[in-house]
Design a protein around this motif. Structure first.
Motif, mmCIF file in Angstrom:
data_model
loop_
_atom_site.group_PDB
_atom_site.id
_atom_site.type_symbol
_atom_site.label_atom_id
_atom_site.label_comp_id
_atom_site.label_asym_id
_atom_site.label_seq_id
_atom_site.Cartn_x
_atom_site.Cartn_y
_atom_site.Cartn_z
ATOM 1 N N SER A 116 0.827 -1.204 0.000
ATOM 2 C CA SER A 116 0.000 0.000 0.000
ATOM 3 C C SER A 116 0.863 1.256 0.000
ATOM 4 O O SER A 116 0.623 2.196 -0.764
ATOM 5 N N ASP A 117 1.887 1.285 0.865
ATOM 6 C CA ASP A 117 2.787 2.431 0.906
ATOM 7 C C ASP A 117 3.495 2.628 -0.435
ATOM 8 O O ASP A 117 3.619 3.754 -0.929
ATOM 9 N N LEU A 118 3.949 1.532 -1.027
ATOM 10 C CA LEU A 118 4.682 1.623 -2.291
ATOM 11 C C LEU A 118 3.787 2.104 -3.426
ATOM 12 O O LEU A 118 4.235 2.812 -4.329
ATOM 13 N N SER A 119 2.501 1.744 -3.369
ATOM 14 C CA SER A 119 1.584 2.242 -4.397
ATOM 15 C C SER A 119 1.454 3.758 -4.313
ATOM 16 O O SER A 119 1.374 4.444 -5.333
ATOM 17 N N ILE A 120 1.451 4.292 -3.097
ATOM 18 C CA ILE A 120 1.352 5.747 -2.909
ATOM 19 C C ILE A 120 2.643 6.431 -3.350
ATOM 20 O O ILE A 120 2.615 7.502 -3.969
ATOM 21 N N VAL A 121 3.788 5.818 -3.042
ATOM 22 C CA VAL A 121 5.076 6.379 -3.461
ATOM 23 C C VAL A 121 5.150 6.455 -4.984
ATOM 24 O O VAL A 121 5.535 7.478 -5.558
ATOM 25 N N LEU A 122 4.760 5.370 -5.654
ATOM 26 C CA LEU A 122 4.804 5.356 -7.115
ATOM 27 C C LEU A 122 3.855 6.393 -7.710
ATOM 28 O O LEU A 122 4.198 7.097 -8.662
ATOM 29 N N TRP A 123 2.641 6.483 -7.152
ATOM 30 C CA TRP A 123 1.690 7.481 -7.632
ATOM 31 C C TRP A 123 2.267 8.883 -7.469
ATOM 32 O O TRP A 123 2.153 9.724 -8.372
ATOM 33 N N SER A 124 2.887 9.143 -6.328
ATOM 34 C CA SER A 124 3.453 10.466 -6.057
ATOM 35 C C SER A 124 4.582 10.782 -7.037
ATOM 36 O O SER A 124 4.682 11.910 -7.538
ATOM 37 N N CYS A 125 5.433 9.797 -7.306
ATOM 38 C CA CYS A 125 6.531 10.004 -8.257
ATOM 39 C C CYS A 125 5.991 10.348 -9.639
ATOM 40 O O CYS A 125 6.519 11.220 -10.333
ATOM 41 N N ALA A 126 4.928 9.656 -10.046
ATOM 42 C CA ALA A 126 4.334 9.922 -11.356
ATOM 43 C C ALA A 126 3.687 11.302 -11.386
ATOM 44 O O ALA A 126 3.829 12.050 -12.364
ATOM 45 N N ALA A 127 2.968 11.653 -10.319
ATOM 46 C CA ALA A 127 2.315 12.962 -10.264
ATOM 47 C C ALA A 127 3.336 14.094 -10.286
ATOM 48 O O ALA A 127 3.086 15.161 -10.862
ATOM 49 N N LEU A 128 4.503 13.859 -9.672
ATOM 50 C CA LEU A 128 5.560 14.870 -9.633
ATOM 51 C C LEU A 128 6.495 14.788 -10.843
ATOM 52 O O LEU A 128 7.428 15.578 -10.951
ATOM 53 N N LYS A 129 6.242 13.777 -11.710
ATOM 54 C CA LYS A 129 7.054 13.579 -12.926
ATOM 55 C C LYS A 129 8.536 13.407 -12.590
ATOM 56 O O LYS A 129 9.417 14.054 -13.187
ATOM 57 N N LEU A 130 8.819 12.522 -11.648
ATOM 58 C CA LEU A 130 10.197 12.308 -11.193
ATOM 59 C C LEU A 130 10.924 11.288 -12.067
ATOM 60 O O LEU A 130 11.522 10.328 -11.575
#
Length: 338
Positions: free
Chosen positions: A154-168
């Motif tokens: 669950s935590d990793l899904s949020i991290v990945l979503w955040s990275c995509a939203a921030l275009k990292l």
């Protein structure tokens, strides 16, 4: 102060917005007691207001930021994480002066952040659409590296979503490490860990891969596919759209069982889907070169008509023209949706 903050905290835990008369009284009390507020009071109050979805007044922000300036050095890691999460929930971008102080506090408490705190912080930046400072990202990813094997799916899904939203995309080593951690979780704790995921988290993972122009490996894709087939009831209309749209971005044709399950769930959820979810779903069929069933198109068109007042006119005119050309006679017979 504790009693004052506890009253608004209770509304936050219930996710219920207080009525106007209560808020007027509460804001007045908060302002009168601002000099006595510590880091815990400040973080709990902003968290509660965010979770209760209160539209916060400018005068509160002014008092709150002045108090944070005073209390920053005594604010602990949990409180710093709550604050960033709250601003993300509120979609409120604090000014540079606040962020500089917050970054300093983060660096001071670097060793004491929990996995959940780190996740909340990155989600906060992504949700308020604010690119974090380079030095902060270096520190955050170093913390992630140390604890990479203890993050939940669950935590990793949020991290990945955040990275995509921030275009990292400029942090490939970190992204690869995050993805590998997710794969490891799926392989080593699949039956228990994946079963705890929600439809939103699965759709977040796929959306993140698509936005970052990555393709899940066979093991991860199989795990996600199996979860969808077994637990499709957990996916709402928006999540169904994201899952199907993501597959089209990967150019991965779904299996017959997946497609039949998706059709079944669409029939149950299409009335709640907004125009973007509807258009993304139909576009996915086109990209995957799959002709939708007549029954699906009838449902889709009825929802499309409903959404006409809520979408940009030019967008809908162009999109309907495209759909007519792509999907033939059934859509042509319903041209009145234009």
């Amino acid at each position: 102060c504790t009693g004052l903050v506890s009253t608004i905290w209770s509304f936050g835990t219930m996710r219920k917005e207080p009525d106007a008369s209560f808020l007027n009284s509460w804001y007045g009390c908060f302002s009168r007691h601002i000099q006595s507020m510590n880091g815990q009071h400040l973080s709990n109050s902003i968290w509660a207001l965010a979770r209760a979805q209160v539209e916060i007044r400018d005068v509160f922000y002014e008092d709150w930021f002045n108090a944070f300036d005073r209390e920053m050095l005594s604010t602990n890691s949990h409180e710093l994480a709550l604050i960033l999460w709250a601003f993300g929930k509120l979609k409120y971008k604090p000014d540079v002066r606040f962020l500089d102080k917050w970054y300093f506090g983060f660096e001071l408490r670097l060793a004491s952040f929990t996995n959940r705190g780190l996740v909340m912080i990155l989600w906060g930046f992504a949700s308020m659409n604010s690119i974090p400072a380079h030095q902060f990202l270096e520190q955050w990813t170093a913390c992630f590296h140390i604890h990479r094997n203890s993050f939940s799916a669950s935590d990793l899904s949020i991290v990945l979503w955040s990275c995509a939203a921030l275009k990292l995309k400029s942090h490939p080593e970190f992204l690869n490490e995050c993805i590998q951690s997710l794969i490891n979780v799926c392989q080593s704790r699949s039956s228990k860990e994946i079963a705890l995921l929600k439809g939103q988290e699965i759709s977040n993972i796929l959306w993140a891969f698509a936005k970052l122009e990555l393709i899940p490996n066979a093991s991860l894709y199989t795990t996600i596919n199996d979860y969808f087939l077994n637990d499709s009831v957990h996916f709402n209309g928006q999540e169904l759209s994201i899952v199907f749209w993501s597959l089209s971005k990967f150019e991965l044709k779904p299996s017959e069982s997946f497609l039949n399950t998706w059709y079944f769930r669409f029939e149950q959820e299409y009335e709640s889907m907004d125009y973007l979810a509807l258009t993304n779903s139909l576009e996915a069929f086109s990209k995957l070169k799959i002709q939708p069933t007549d029954h699906f198109l009838k449902l889709w068109l009825s929802a499309f008509k409903r959404e006409l007042p809520h979408a940009p006119k030019d967008f809908l005119t162009l999109y309907n023209t495209w759909a007519v050309e792509k999907f033939g006679a059934l859509v042509r017979s319903n041209r009145q949706v234009q």
